[in-house]
Design a protein around this motif. Structure first.
Motif, PDB file in Angstrom:
ATOM      1  N   ALA A 218     -12.592   6.290   5.848  1.00  0.00           N
ATOM      2  CA  ALA A 218     -13.418   5.174   5.380  1.00  0.00           C
ATOM      3  C   ALA A 218     -14.891   5.428   5.665  1.00  0.00           C
ATOM      4  N   CYS A 219     -15.170   6.171   6.735  1.00  0.00           N
ATOM      5  CA  CYS A 219     -16.555   6.559   7.046  1.00  0.00           C
ATOM      6  C   CYS A 219     -17.000   7.762   6.212  1.00  0.00           C
ATOM      7  N   GLY A 220     -16.118   8.251   5.356  1.00  0.00           N
ATOM      8  CA  GLY A 220     -16.463   9.367   4.478  1.00  0.00           C
ATOM      9  C   GLY A 220     -16.512  10.712   5.168  1.00  0.00           C
ATOM     10  N   ARG A 221     -15.792  10.843   6.306  1.00  0.00           N
ATOM     11  CA  ARG A 221     -15.901  12.076   7.072  1.00  0.00           C
ATOM     12  C   ARG A 221     -14.861  13.105   6.642  1.00  0.00           C
TER      13      ARG A 221
ATOM     14  N   ALA B  32      -9.953   6.819  -1.674  1.00  0.00           N
ATOM     15  CA  ALA B  32      -8.487   6.708  -1.618  1.00  0.00           C
ATOM     16  C   ALA B  32      -8.027   5.647  -0.625  1.00  0.00           C
ATOM     17  N   VAL B  33      -8.590   5.631   0.567  1.00  0.00           N
ATOM     18  CA  VAL B  33      -8.098   4.677   1.571  1.00  0.00           C
ATOM     19  C   VAL B  33      -8.523   3.252   1.238  1.00  0.00           C
ATOM     20  N   LEU B  34      -9.690   3.076   0.627  1.00  0.00           N
ATOM     21  CA  LEU B  34     -10.105   1.715   0.280  1.00  0.00           C
ATOM     22  C   LEU B  34      -9.273   1.169  -0.874  1.00  0.00           C
ATOM     23  N   ARG B  35      -8.739   2.060  -1.701  1.00  0.00           N
ATOM     24  CA  ARG B  35      -7.904   1.609  -2.813  1.00  0.00           C
ATOM     25  C   ARG B  35      -6.506   1.238  -2.341  1.00  0.00           C
ATOM     26  N   HIS B  36      -5.949   1.986  -1.422  1.00  0.00           N
ATOM     27  CA  HIS B  36      -4.545   1.800  -1.054  1.00  0.00           C
ATOM     28  C   HIS B  36      -4.329   1.203   0.339  1.00  0.00           C
ATOM     29  N   HIS B  37      -5.389   0.992   1.096  1.00  0.00           N
ATOM     30  CA  HIS B  37      -5.240   0.442   2.445  1.00  0.00           C
ATOM     31  C   HIS B  37      -6.260  -0.672   2.675  1.00  0.00           C
ATOM     32  N   ASP B  38      -6.350  -1.567   1.684  1.00  0.00           N
ATOM     33  CA  ASP B  38      -7.310  -2.673   1.791  1.00  0.00           C
ATOM     34  C   ASP B  38      -6.713  -3.816   2.616  1.00  0.00           C
ATOM     35  N   LYS B  39      -7.584  -4.624   3.195  1.00  0.00           N
ATOM     36  CA  LYS B  39      -7.162  -5.695   4.090  1.00  0.00           C
ATOM     37  C   LYS B  39      -6.319  -6.756   3.390  1.00  0.00           C
ATOM     38  N   LEU B  40      -6.663  -7.077   2.130  1.00  0.00           N
ATOM     39  CA  LEU B  40      -5.957  -8.139   1.422  1.00  0.00           C
ATOM     40  C   LEU B  40      -4.481  -7.792   1.214  1.00  0.00           C
TER      41      LEU B  40
ATOM     42  N   GLY C 174       3.095   8.745   7.856  1.00  0.00           N
ATOM     43  CA  GLY C 174       2.180   7.967   7.038  1.00  0.00           C
ATOM     44  C   GLY C 174       1.040   8.758   6.445  1.00  0.00           C
ATOM     45  N   VAL C 175       0.697   9.886   7.050  1.00  0.00           N
ATOM     46  CA  VAL C 175      -0.359  10.731   6.485  1.00  0.00           C
ATOM     47  C   VAL C 175       0.035  11.158   5.074  1.00  0.00           C
ATOM     48  N   LYS C 176       1.324  11.428   4.866  1.00  0.00           N
ATOM     49  CA  LYS C 176       1.791  11.832   3.535  1.00  0.00           C
ATOM     50  C   LYS C 176       1.625  10.712   2.517  1.00  0.00           C
ATOM     51  N   ASP C 177       1.760   9.458   2.956  1.00  0.00           N
ATOM     52  CA  ASP C 177       1.518   8.330   2.047  1.00  0.00           C
ATOM     53  C   ASP C 177       0.075   8.339   1.555  1.00  0.00           C
ATOM     54  N   ILE C 178      -0.853   8.618   2.463  1.00  0.00           N
ATOM     55  CA  ILE C 178      -2.274   8.658   2.092  1.00  0.00           C
ATOM     56  C   ILE C 178      -2.519   9.788   1.101  1.00  0.00           C
ATOM     57  N   LEU C 179      -1.949  10.958   1.370  1.00  0.00           N
ATOM     58  CA  LEU C 179      -2.191  12.107   0.501  1.00  0.00           C
ATOM     59  C   LEU C 179      -1.595  11.886  -0.886  1.00  0.00           C
TER      60      LEU C 179
ATOM     61  N   ARG D 238      19.699  -4.189   7.590  1.00  0.00           N
ATOM     62  CA  ARG D 238      18.586  -4.881   8.229  1.00  0.00           C
ATOM     63  C   ARG D 238      17.548  -5.247   7.168  1.00  0.00           C
ATOM     64  N   ASN D 239      16.771  -6.287   7.453  1.00  0.00           N
ATOM     65  CA  ASN D 239      15.720  -6.773   6.567  1.00  0.00           C
ATOM     66  C   ASN D 239      14.445  -5.977   6.874  1.00  0.00           C
ATOM     67  N   ILE D 240      14.212  -4.863   6.156  1.00  0.00           N
ATOM     68  CA  ILE D 240      13.135  -3.919   6.489  1.00  0.00           C
ATOM     69  C   ILE D 240      12.085  -3.895   5.378  1.00  0.00           C
ATOM     70  N   HIS D 241      10.815  -4.006   5.755  1.00  0.00           N
ATOM     71  CA  HIS D 241       9.714  -4.083   4.802  1.00  0.00           C
ATOM     72  C   HIS D 241       8.659  -3.028   5.132  1.00  0.00           C
ATOM     73  N   TYR D 242       8.157  -2.366   4.102  1.00  0.00           N
ATOM     74  CA  TYR D 242       7.058  -1.405   4.254  1.00  0.00           C
ATOM     75  C   TYR D 242       5.740  -2.142   4.060  1.00  0.00           C
ATOM     76  N   ILE D 243       4.997  -2.337   5.149  1.00  0.00           N
ATOM     77  CA  ILE D 243       3.665  -2.953   5.101  1.00  0.00           C
ATOM     78  C   ILE D 243       2.737  -2.034   5.878  1.00  0.00           C
ATOM     79  N   THR D 244       1.872  -1.338   5.173  1.00  0.00           N
ATOM     80  CA  THR D 244       1.076  -0.311   5.828  1.00  0.00           C
ATOM     81  C   THR D 244      -0.182  -0.887   6.477  1.00  0.00           C
ATOM     82  N   ASN D 245      -0.841  -0.076   7.296  1.00  0.00           N
ATOM     83  CA  ASN D 245      -2.083  -0.472   7.945  1.00  0.00           C
ATOM     84  C   ASN D 245      -3.222  -0.552   6.931  1.00  0.00           C
ATOM     85  N   SER D 246      -4.215  -1.346   7.270  1.00  0.00           N
ATOM     86  CA  SER D 246      -5.417  -1.414   6.441  1.00  0.00           C
ATOM     87  C   SER D 246      -6.622  -1.007   7.285  1.00  0.00           C
ATOM     88  N   VAL D 247      -7.761  -0.872   6.617  1.00  0.00           N
ATOM     89  CA  VAL D 247      -9.002  -0.522   7.302  1.00  0.00           C
ATOM     90  C   VAL D 247     -10.130  -1.375   6.739  1.00  0.00           C
TER      91      VAL D 247
END
Length: 398
Positions: free
Chosen positions: A303-306, A369-377, A315-320, A170-179
């Protein structure tokens, strides 16, 4: 990067004002891509409309079609498929994107796209694939939709790996969520939920965002809260309403553990401004989900720094892995032992005992971390490249 001549129809299972992660993701993805495309349309089924009724609204370069669903699901899904085919023809849709594999949307979307000779994309977001492929009533439809789709996307690397294992060739692509880090950012809590909930100065407010139900680990969270609140001044606020099983759990714990009465609050699903204020109000966000894709709540809270305590699943492991230092307090992991909740208690206890200044430092590191790896662009360009590949690279501009 744009595809200015490409018209896309998004088919999510739910769309705002309906609550839930799929609804949030569908709005984010369609909103991100709309300025880079030609026409953008959204088709969503609705239980709020009479059976078969079609409503249409347009704003910000996007047209949203909603269709009422009655009790006769088979007849309703046939009518919905016909309606999607009609939109494809009238709006000259080039590509269809089913945001989630969940329930009905992917099936009718891919069926209509295939019938009209258009490429289609199906997104895997977590529970729609992890659980449903083991459900005898749903698995057949899920696999058929994935088989007929032109491409499949996954929001976590683990989810993509599982999909490649079960769906070879199958044609499978990893495209993660952004914030959106300009909206979900540190700042003053307005309204201040601590004041609204009458949280005492010495009390620590633990927060949860999402629909309260067993899949989200609410049963374990309530059990651990009942135990820890005997020794620590804690409050717990659950935002997002509750399913029937969640309401039953809350009733059980309130009746069985009188000492937590008045210390656990259930809040409804609220608009984004109030969700952001809730993040900012909480001393610790807690995400004990047993399974996830790439949780929007975690991205938004960080992203709110909490400061956040979270179970490291999918996906939590991807963030860590993307972080250079500790950014969360880990809770119970996968496996039978982890699901019994012993380490959930230990993880929460470690977070509670950590001095507030140290907790806040983890929260600030999480935002970086999330702004570096989960940006909208990155998310935007991931989908645009996929669309261009499916339609032919000549569409791609910039």
């Amino acid at each position: 990067m744009t595809l200015q001549d490409v018209n896309v129809l998004f088919v999510p299972e739910t769309f705002p004002p309906d609550p839930g992660g799929i609804s949030v993701s569908a709005q984010r993805i369609s909103g991100l891509l709309a300025p880079q495309l030609g026409q953008v349309h959204v088709f969503a089924l609705s239980n709020r409309l009479p059976d078969g009724r079609m409503d249409e609204e347009s704003s910000d370069g996007m047209t949203v079609h909603r269709m009422g669903m009655g009790k006769d699901e088979g007849r309703g899904l046939l009518a919905a498929t016909e309606a999607i085919c009609d939109i494809i023809m009238k709006a000259r849709i080039d590509l269809l994107h089913a945001v989630s594999l969940a329930h009905r949307a992917a099936w009718i979307g891919v069926t209509a796209a295939r019938r009209m000779g258009r490429p289609s994309v199906v997104g895997l977001r977590g529970n729609d694939f992890d659980r449903d492929i083991f459900d005898n009533k749903r698995a057949g439809f899920r696999f058929q939709a994935l088989k007929n789709a032109s491409a499949v996307t996954a929001v976590s690397s683990e989810l993509a790996h599982r999909a490649r294992f079960l769906l070879p060739r199958r044609n499978i692509h990893y495209i993660t969520n952004s914030v959106d880090g300009s909206f979900y950012c540190p700042g003053k809590a307005e309204p201040d939920f601590k004041s609204e909930l009458k949280v005492k100065e010495e009390e620590m407010l633990l927060g949860f965002v999402g629909v309260a139900r067993a899949k989200k680990g609410i049963d374990e969270l309530l059990a651990v809260f009942c135990e820890l609140s005997k020794d620590y001044p804690l409050r717990l606020a659950l935002m997002g309403g509750a399913r029937k099983d969640g309401e039953e759990m809350l009733d059980h714990y309130h009746s069985s553990f009188p000492h937590i009465r008045g210390r656990v609050s259930l809040l409804p699903y609220l608009p984004p401004l109030e969700v952001r204020a809730f993040y900012r109000s909480c001393d610790l966000m807690v995400l004990p989900s047993r399974s996830e894709g790439m949780p929007n709540v975690l991205l938004e809270a960080l992203a709110c720094g909490r400061p956040t305590a979270v179970r490291p699943v999918s996906g939590v492991k991807d963030i860590l892995r993307s972080a250079k230092r500790e950014i969360v307090f880990p809770l119970a992991g996968g496996g039978i032992e982890g699901f019994q909740g012993a380490t959930l208690k230990e993880g929460l206890l470690a977070a509670i005992k950590t001095p507030a200044a140290q907790r806040e430092r983890r929260g600030r590191a999480g935002r970086v971390a999330v702004l570096r790896h989960h940006d909208k662009l990155s998310e935007q360009n991931g989908y645009l490249r996929l669309y261009a590949d499916l339609l032919g690279r000549a569409y791609l501009l910039g």
